[in-house]
Scaffold this motif. Structure first.
Motif, PDB file in Angstrom:
ATOM      1  N   THR A  59       0.836  -1.207   0.000  1.00 16.85           N
ATOM      2  CA  THR A  59       0.000   0.000   0.000  1.00 16.85           C
ATOM      3  C   THR A  59       0.875   1.263   0.000  1.00 16.85           C
ATOM      4  N   ALA A  60       1.921   1.212  -0.811  1.00 16.39           N
ATOM      5  CA  ALA A  60       2.882   2.308  -0.819  1.00 16.39           C
ATOM      6  C   ALA A  60       2.633   3.321  -1.940  1.00 16.39           C
ATOM      7  N   ILE A  61       1.668   3.048  -2.797  1.00 14.70           N
ATOM      8  CA  ILE A  61       1.312   4.012  -3.845  1.00 14.70           C
ATOM      9  C   ILE A  61       0.317   4.995  -3.248  1.00 14.70           C
ATOM     10  N   THR A  62       0.623   6.273  -3.346  1.00 10.06           N
ATOM     11  CA  THR A  62      -0.269   7.276  -2.765  1.00 10.06           C
ATOM     12  C   THR A  62      -1.179   7.852  -3.859  1.00 10.06           C
ATOM     13  N   VAL A  63      -2.433   8.042  -3.455  1.00 17.81           N
ATOM     14  CA  VAL A  63      -3.472   8.477  -4.390  1.00 17.81           C
ATOM     15  C   VAL A  63      -4.308   9.564  -3.731  1.00 17.81           C
ATOM     16  N   GLN A  64      -4.668  10.544  -4.532  1.00 14.79           N
ATOM     17  CA  GLN A  64      -5.595  11.568  -4.043  1.00 14.79           C
ATOM     18  C   GLN A  64      -6.560  11.932  -5.164  1.00 14.79           C
ATOM     19  N   ASP A  65      -7.823  11.998  -4.830  1.00 18.87           N
ATOM     20  CA  ASP A  65      -8.879  12.342  -5.791  1.00 18.87           C
ATOM     21  C   ASP A  65      -8.793  11.483  -7.059  1.00 18.87           C
ATOM     22  N   GLY A  66      -8.532  10.181  -6.864  1.00 20.61           N
ATOM     23  CA  GLY A  66      -8.521   9.246  -7.974  1.00 20.61           C
ATOM     24  C   GLY A  66      -7.281   9.307  -8.845  1.00 20.61           C
ATOM     25  N   LYS A  67      -6.255  10.035  -8.427  1.00 23.53           N
ATOM     26  CA  LYS A  67      -5.026  10.125  -9.215  1.00 23.53           C
ATOM     27  C   LYS A  67      -3.822   9.770  -8.357  1.00 23.53           C
ATOM     28  N   MET A  68      -2.875   9.087  -8.995  1.00 23.83           N
ATOM     29  CA  MET A  68      -1.646   8.749  -8.288  1.00 23.83           C
ATOM     30  C   MET A  68      -0.877  10.027  -7.969  1.00 23.83           C
ATOM     31  N   THR A  69      -0.331  10.081  -6.734  1.00 20.90           N
ATOM     32  CA  THR A  69       0.436  11.269  -6.340  1.00 20.90           C
ATOM     33  C   THR A  69       1.897  10.947  -6.025  1.00 20.90           C
TER      34      THR A  69
END
Ligand code: SF4
Ligand code: SF4
Length: 100
Positions: A59-69
């Protein structure tokens, strides 16, 4: 029932069904420092399909508002799954050797 032990024991001496009180938790241990390879994300190439987010075992991929950050390097172990699953038309993640 809880038991206290007055000396360190190996696993063969522990009673069956024993629970360890101070088990490791990723809240306190940053598992990312096990990494020997580092994923490098190129935001310009990313098409935000989120395949990497779905498949990352840490779970190391960060996402905000449906987009990868980005990638949370505190927990990324460098397995490379994200780079493999990233669609060829994007190729937005490269794996490089971790520098100390
Ligand atoms: S290298 Fe592995 S642990 Fe790190 S972000 Fe990619 S899939 Fe997750
Ligand atoms: S798999 Fe690749 S293109 Fe899709 S969100 Fe992750 S980095 Fe972006």
């Amino acid at each position: 029932m809880s038991m206290k032990f007055d000396r360190p024991m190996n696993w063969k001496e522990l009673p069956a069904g024993c629970l360890i009180d101070e088990a490791a938790t990723s809240l306190r241990f940053k598992t990312g420092d096990w990494r020997s390879m580092r994923p490098i994300w190129d935001a310009e190439k990313c098409i935000h399909c989120l395949f990497c987010w779905i498949t990352c075992p840490d779970t190391a991929i960060t996402v905000q508002d449906g987009k990868m950050t980005g990638i949370d390097y505190d927990y990324c172990k460098g397995c490379g799954i994200c780079a493999v699953i990233c669609p060829p038309k994007a190729s937005a993640i490269d794996m490089v050797r971790e520098e100390k």
